[in-house]
Design a protein around this motif. Structure first.
Motif, PDB file in Angstrom:
ATOM      1  N   LYS A  11     -36.273  19.454 -21.311  1.00  0.00           N
ATOM      2  CA  LYS A  11     -35.419  18.749 -22.110  1.00  0.00           C
ATOM      3  C   LYS A  11     -35.856  17.081 -22.783  1.00  0.00           C
ATOM      4  CE  LYS A  11     -30.526  15.677 -20.973  1.00  0.00           C
ATOM      5  NZ  LYS A  11     -29.386  16.610 -19.969  1.00  0.00           N
ATOM      6  N   ILE A  12     -36.560  16.567 -21.298  1.00  0.00           N
ATOM      7  CA  ILE A  12     -37.763  14.868 -21.630  1.00  0.00           C
ATOM      8  C   ILE A  12     -38.243  15.590 -23.523  1.00  0.00           C
ATOM      9  CG2 ILE A  12     -38.984  13.388 -20.788  1.00  0.00           C
ATOM     10  CD1 ILE A  12     -38.596  13.801 -18.043  1.00  0.00           C
ATOM     11  N   ASP A  13     -39.215  16.685 -23.113  1.00  0.00           N
ATOM     12  CA  ASP A  13     -40.102  17.142 -24.126  1.00  0.00           C
ATOM     13  C   ASP A  13     -38.737  17.417 -25.765  1.00  0.00           C
ATOM     14  OD1 ASP A  13     -42.529  17.063 -23.207  1.00  0.00           O
ATOM     15  OD2 ASP A  13     -42.159  19.443 -22.678  1.00  0.00           O
ATOM     16  N   TRP A  14     -38.146  18.284 -25.795  1.00  0.00           N
ATOM     17  CA  TRP A  14     -36.978  18.062 -27.004  1.00  0.00           C
ATOM     18  C   TRP A  14     -36.508  16.632 -27.732  1.00  0.00           C
ATOM     19  CZ3 TRP A  14     -37.410  21.680 -30.348  1.00  0.00           C
ATOM     20  CH2 TRP A  14     -37.687  22.664 -29.751  1.00  0.00           C
ATOM     21  N   HIS A  15     -35.700  15.557 -26.265  1.00  0.00           N
ATOM     22  CA  HIS A  15     -35.456  14.388 -26.583  1.00  0.00           C
ATOM     23  C   HIS A  15     -36.409  13.453 -27.015  1.00  0.00           C
ATOM     24  CE1 HIS A  15     -31.859  16.083 -24.710  1.00  0.00           C
ATOM     25  NE2 HIS A  15     -31.346  14.842 -25.755  1.00  0.00           N
ATOM     26  N   LEU A  16     -37.884  13.457 -26.725  1.00  0.00           N
ATOM     27  CA  LEU A  16     -38.717  12.734 -27.189  1.00  0.00           C
ATOM     28  C   LEU A  16     -39.800  13.154 -27.911  1.00  0.00           C
ATOM     29  CD1 LEU A  16     -39.766   9.718 -26.361  1.00  0.00           C
ATOM     30  CD2 LEU A  16     -41.304  11.125 -24.106  1.00  0.00           C
ATOM     31  N   LEU A  17     -40.655  13.660 -27.560  1.00  0.00           N
ATOM     32  CA  LEU A  17     -41.819  14.255 -28.150  1.00  0.00           C
ATOM     33  C   LEU A  17     -41.377  14.362 -30.218  1.00  0.00           C
ATOM     34  CD1 LEU A  17     -44.315  16.721 -25.923  1.00  0.00           C
ATOM     35  CD2 LEU A  17     -44.168  14.536 -26.515  1.00  0.00           C
ATOM     36  N   PRO A  18     -40.615  14.841 -30.460  1.00  0.00           N
ATOM     37  CA  PRO A  18     -40.493  15.156 -31.744  1.00  0.00           C
ATOM     38  C   PRO A  18     -40.522  13.756 -32.135  1.00  0.00           C
ATOM     39  CG  PRO A  18     -39.027  16.597 -30.667  1.00  0.00           C
ATOM     40  CD  PRO A  18     -40.274  16.188 -29.783  1.00  0.00           C
ATOM     41  N   PHE A  19     -39.818  13.260 -31.835  1.00  0.00           N
ATOM     42  CA  PHE A  19     -39.511  11.908 -32.685  1.00  0.00           C
ATOM     43  C   PHE A  19     -40.584  11.514 -32.285  1.00  0.00           C
ATOM     44  CE2 PHE A  19     -35.448  13.167 -31.183  1.00  0.00           C
ATOM     45  CZ  PHE A  19     -34.535  13.372 -32.189  1.00  0.00           C
ATOM     46  N   VAL A  20     -41.238  10.632 -31.481  1.00  0.00           N
ATOM     47  CA  VAL A  20     -43.083   9.851 -31.367  1.00  0.00           C
ATOM     48  C   VAL A  20     -43.424  11.016 -32.182  1.00  0.00           C
ATOM     49  CG1 VAL A  20     -41.977   9.172 -29.587  1.00  0.00           C
ATOM     50  CG2 VAL A  20     -43.267  10.400 -29.060  1.00  0.00           C
ATOM     51  N   THR A  21     -44.055  12.227 -32.488  1.00  0.00           N
ATOM     52  CA  THR A  21     -44.600  12.518 -32.976  1.00  0.00           C
ATOM     53  C   THR A  21     -44.755  12.969 -34.386  1.00  0.00           C
ATOM     54  OG1 THR A  21     -44.834  14.120 -31.695  1.00  0.00           O
ATOM     55  CG2 THR A  21     -45.825  15.134 -33.730  1.00  0.00           C
ATOM     56  N   LYS A  72     -50.963  17.087 -22.212  1.00  0.00           N
ATOM     57  CA  LYS A  72     -50.847  18.415 -23.411  1.00  0.00           C
ATOM     58  C   LYS A  72     -49.279  17.020 -24.314  1.00  0.00           C
ATOM     59  CE  LYS A  72     -49.174  21.098 -20.988  1.00  0.00           C
ATOM     60  NZ  LYS A  72     -48.787  21.101 -19.831  1.00  0.00           N
ATOM     61  N   ARG A  73     -48.369  16.403 -23.776  1.00  0.00           N
ATOM     62  CA  ARG A  73     -47.549  15.498 -24.512  1.00  0.00           C
ATOM     63  C   ARG A  73     -48.639  14.651 -25.269  1.00  0.00           C
ATOM     64  NH1 ARG A  73     -45.798  18.668 -19.983  1.00  0.00           N
ATOM     65  NH2 ARG A  73     -43.619  19.244 -20.451  1.00  0.00           N
ATOM     66  N   ILE A  74     -49.251  14.659 -24.437  1.00  0.00           N
ATOM     67  CA  ILE A  74     -50.622  13.254 -25.688  1.00  0.00           C
ATOM     68  C   ILE A  74     -50.822  13.313 -26.660  1.00  0.00           C
ATOM     69  CG2 ILE A  74     -52.288  11.283 -25.692  1.00  0.00           C
ATOM     70  CD1 ILE A  74     -50.632  10.978 -23.066  1.00  0.00           C
ATOM     71  N   ALA A  75     -51.221  14.990 -25.699  1.00  0.00           N
ATOM     72  CA  ALA A  75     -52.316  15.159 -27.670  1.00  0.00           C
ATOM     73  C   ALA A  75     -51.263  15.666 -28.616  1.00  0.00           C
ATOM     74  CB  ALA A  75     -52.617  16.706 -26.496  1.00  0.00           C
ATOM     75  N   ILE A  76     -49.928  16.574 -28.152  1.00  0.00           N
ATOM     76  CA  ILE A  76     -48.698  16.757 -28.997  1.00  0.00           C
ATOM     77  C   ILE A  76     -48.910  15.513 -29.731  1.00  0.00           C
ATOM     78  CG2 ILE A  76     -46.672  17.687 -29.820  1.00  0.00           C
ATOM     79  CD1 ILE A  76     -47.039  19.418 -26.983  1.00  0.00           C
ATOM     80  N   PHE A  77     -48.541  14.874 -29.331  1.00  0.00           N
ATOM     81  CA  PHE A  77     -48.294  13.456 -29.842  1.00  0.00           C
ATOM     82  C   PHE A  77     -48.960  13.087 -31.039  1.00  0.00           C
ATOM     83  CE2 PHE A  77     -48.936   8.618 -29.469  1.00  0.00           C
ATOM     84  CZ  PHE A  77     -48.258   8.202 -29.928  1.00  0.00           C
TER      85      PHE A  77
END
Length: 379
Positions: A32-42, A161-166
């Motif tokens: 849930k955090i991934d979908w609400h955070l990662l797409p936008f900051v990326t 992995k999250r910072i890597a995606i970002f």
């Protein structure tokens, strides 16, 4: 983080909240955090990095001729960006903590968006230098700010992995820049369009188009051939980030040279998210973590050096030799840091045994950050 529970999820408030959900519930929360955070900051960083990569393409696309960037003028224009950029990162992360990310990050995005758009009005070398100073100042807060924000939401074992995606959006932006730069219209129109999204110039993004251009390719072909290294860097960044979290670890002549650029990208891009995740994991306390992550931005002062070392085409011995020297130093200091963190962990473990300190006493040390005897450094 003030608890031995490295996987505890930190809230973005000052009070530590420790959750012990089931694996299924944990996965649901993280998803849930991934979908609400990662797409936008990326996406935010993708647009930001379009600015950073494009000046290299603008140079081979006609900017150097149009603005009479003779001698070291281009190098100076590239270098001045880093001075305000490096020194503004720490104050920016402090402001982010005080003013809330939901207010600060959009504000700085609007600021650098305005500066980037106004770069279309550049007509001289002097105006280019002034614009890059302001661009460096306004873009300074996004990268450390988002990394700090990610560290507030994710446990240590989930950050890489999250910072890597970002961060992979940086290499994607480099690839897009190469494609966008192949406009067939007039050279001045082309580089002005690119400078609507102009600037930060790390050695790789700054000089990759120039290095390929020096191999004898036309400007258009050099811009297209600069795409594969960035694509390779994107793929390698995500793979290494996932591997790091899984194992809890942080630390033909023309054709041959283009392959070499791809190899350089696969080595360069993955290191950034690993460094950010490692640093964020080993700094206890929200404010300290934000300041430490921003202090990494001082390394951008290396951009001043890089702007003046790639000066001997086509082999660029000075530039490559300098980079290899700093890479060797980075390997040595990383090994020393791993040894020192291991030593400190053993010292804390001995203290816990001697004083009978366990997790259920964590509340006693919650304000000590990484000085807590229950805190363990990530190696």
């Amino acid at each position: 983080m003030s608890s031995l529970r490295n996987d505890s999820i930190e809230s973005n408030s000052e009070k530590q909240i420790v959750l012990n959900p089931s694996p299924r519930e944990r996965a649901r929360i993280l998803r849930k955090i991934d979908w609400h955070l990662l797409p936008f900051v990326t996406v935010f960083y993708l647009f930001s990095y379009l600015d950073r990569a494009n000046i290299g393409y603008a140079k081979v696309g006609g900017m150097a001729t149009n603005l009479h960037l003779t001698g070291f003028r281009y190098n100076i224009a590239a270098a001045v960006y880093y001075i305000p950029h490096s020194f503004a990162e720490v104050p920016s992360n402090i402001a982010l903590k005080l003013l809330r990310p939901s207010r600060w990050i959009p504000s700085i995005m609007v600021a650098w968006g305005i500066v980037s758009t106004l770069m279309c009005l550049i007509r001289s070398y002097q105006s280019l230098v002034v614009a890059r100073v302001f661009l460096g100042l306004t873009e300074a807060g996004l990268f450390p700010g988002v990394n700090y924000y990610i560290c507030l939401w994710y446990p240590r074992s989930e950050r890489s992995k999250r910072i890597a995606i970002f961060f992979s959006s940086a290499s994607v932006a480099g690839a897009f820049s190469g494609l966008l730069a192949t406009d067939g219209r007039s050279r001045r129109t082309t580089w002005l369009a690119m400078d609507c999204y102009s600037s930060l110039v790390l050695p790789f993004s700054l000089f990759t188009p120039t290095i390929i251009n020096e191999l004898g390719y036309s400007a258009a072909h050099a811009q297209l051939l600069s795409v594969p290294p960035f694509v390779a860097g994107c793929i390698a960044t995500i793979i290494v980030g996932i591997y790091s979290d899984k194992h809890n670890l942080r630390a033909y002549e023309r054709a041959r040279r283009i392959v070499g650029a791809c190899l350089a990208a696969t080595g360069y891009y993955p290191t950034i998210p690993i460094i950010m995740a490692w640093t964020g994991s080993n700094a206890g306390g929200h404010l300290k973590r934000g300041v430490v992550l921003a202090m990494i931005g001082l390394s951008n002062l290396g951009g001043i050096c890089s702007s003046f070392i790639y000066i001997d085409p086509p082999r660029f011995h000075i530039g490559h030799g300098t980079v290899m020297g700093f890479l060797s130093l980075a390997i040595i200091t990383s090994l020393f840091a791993m040894w020192d963190y291991n030593r400190l962990n053993k010292k804390k473990e001995a203290q816990c045994l001697a004083e009978n300190i366990s997790d259920d006493r964590g509340y006693e040390f919650e304000d000590m950050g990484d000085a807590s005897p229950l805190f363990r450094y990530t190696i």
